[in-house]
Motif scaffolding. Sequence first.
Motif, PDB file in Angstrom:
ATOM      1  N   SER A  30      -1.107   2.222   8.150  1.00 35.92           N
ATOM      2  CA  SER A  30      -2.178   1.541   7.372  1.00 35.92           C
ATOM      3  C   SER A  30      -3.392   1.254   8.120  1.00 35.92           C
ATOM      4  N   ALA A  32      -5.952  -1.595   8.987  1.00 38.53           N
ATOM      5  CA  ALA A  32      -5.717  -2.961   8.806  1.00 38.53           C
ATOM      6  C   ALA A  32      -7.046  -3.628   8.930  1.00 38.53           C
ATOM      7  N   ALA A  36      -5.642  -8.596   9.164  1.00 39.70           N
ATOM      8  CA  ALA A  36      -4.438  -8.296   9.793  1.00 39.70           C
ATOM      9  C   ALA A  36      -4.382  -8.897  11.243  1.00 39.70           C
ATOM     10  N   ASP A 232      -8.487  -6.652   3.337  1.00 41.48           N
ATOM     11  CA  ASP A 232      -7.459  -5.965   4.285  1.00 41.48           C
ATOM     12  C   ASP A 232      -6.673  -4.960   3.041  1.00 41.48           C
ATOM     13  N   LYS A 236      -5.806  -1.003   3.161  1.00 40.75           N
ATOM     14  CA  LYS A 236      -4.584  -0.308   2.852  1.00 40.75           C
ATOM     15  C   LYS A 236      -4.470   0.686   2.091  1.00 40.75           C
ATOM     16  N   GLN A 372       0.700  -5.032   2.817  1.00 42.21           N
ATOM     17  CA  GLN A 372       0.904  -3.652   2.922  1.00 42.21           C
ATOM     18  C   GLN A 372       2.057  -3.404   1.379  1.00 42.21           C
ATOM     19  N   ALA A 375      -0.449  -3.384  -1.564  1.00 38.35           N
ATOM     20  CA  ALA A 375      -1.029  -1.980  -1.375  1.00 38.35           C
ATOM     21  C   ALA A 375      -0.101  -0.917  -1.998  1.00 38.35           C
TER      22      ALA A 375
END
Length: 389
Positions: A30, A32, A36, A232, A236, A372, A375
């Motif tokens: 991913s 970031a 992150a 963020d 992602k 994540q 996402a």
Amino acid sequence: MLKRIFPYRGKTGFPKRLFAAALCLILICSFAGPLAARVVTVEKDSVNIRSQATTQSEALGKVKEGQIFGWHGAESNWTKIMLSGKYGYIRNDLLQGFDDLTVTGSTVRIRQSPSLSSEIADSAQRGEKLAVLDYQDGWFKVVRGTVTGWISADYVKLGEPVVLSVTENAGETKGTGNLDSVQITDSQVQGPLSGKIIVVDPGHGNTIAADSVDPGAKGRTLGLWEKDVNLDMAFKVCALLEAQGATVIMTHTGDTTMNLYDRAAVANNNNANIFVSIHANSSESKTLNGHSTYFYAPAGHATLGQQRDVRKALAQAVQSELVKAGGCTDLGVLESNFVVIRETKCPSILVETAFLSNAEDEAKLAQGAFRQTLAEGITNGIMKYFGVL
């Protein structure tokens, strides 16, 4: 994987050729954003700390390889840290970022402040993975459940590195409306979303006064800013959609002069298939938590009314997959007159991922793994809407 940032093209539409100002970033799982990395380590010896985010600014001092600092913000390709009570900047290519750590001691105390004389707030067992928020003098600030405290660096090890934010000011387009830039990700992958143009909008972060940026909501427990969380998750989602072959346009990649109407215009001027605005929620109630997804298409509206079924279908697909992935309370699909989903000509939604005003939700949002997961839920919902999941 090729990331390109281009100036906003106004009414000229999608760029004919995507070739300028390229940034090459190799990503494992991913991309970031700034949130992150909450601590950084120096990767080279004798690194300058600058007073401003430029090599032409004054050097405040030098740091050694292996030194650890808390992350205090980002500007372009620089990370803001604190040294001897003063803020300074280090280039991202000289650092590695981390957002979690693993406990290596058998039973390690978490204290209320970074000191052995501080009261004990909690304890963690060997092997536990904790979200990390800051670093001071041999102590990491961590989150364990709803408890925030400090753990000695002697009994932990940092997790896998995450990619630090990399953005580039590619110039401005003069004229009416937005003077900012958008990021266009031209996927090199053939996948189920090939040919789809998807606009992803990280909520907030827009200039509201000469020196003031709208940060959105602030977390009550950890103090997370919504604009950082949104950015963020947007990065992602961008990476995940790109992996499925989509062409992804992000309305912005950090603090922006773009207003709400400008964000909708990015979708309209690039003939997007869908528009997705990503947010974190907040409430006066500390107990309210969960996921919700908004659309807007009043039945009597001359143009939006004709899209009611497809707009609602997009919201329902994303909401169902978001709940499945995130596991929080299902607050449902809702309809509201938000500018960004009212002004877009294509099907559009505004996703409220979780509540910064709820301690449990905020603790989850502080973790890169949970962002994540959210996402992935949003991406799966988009794929479900297009009939490829």
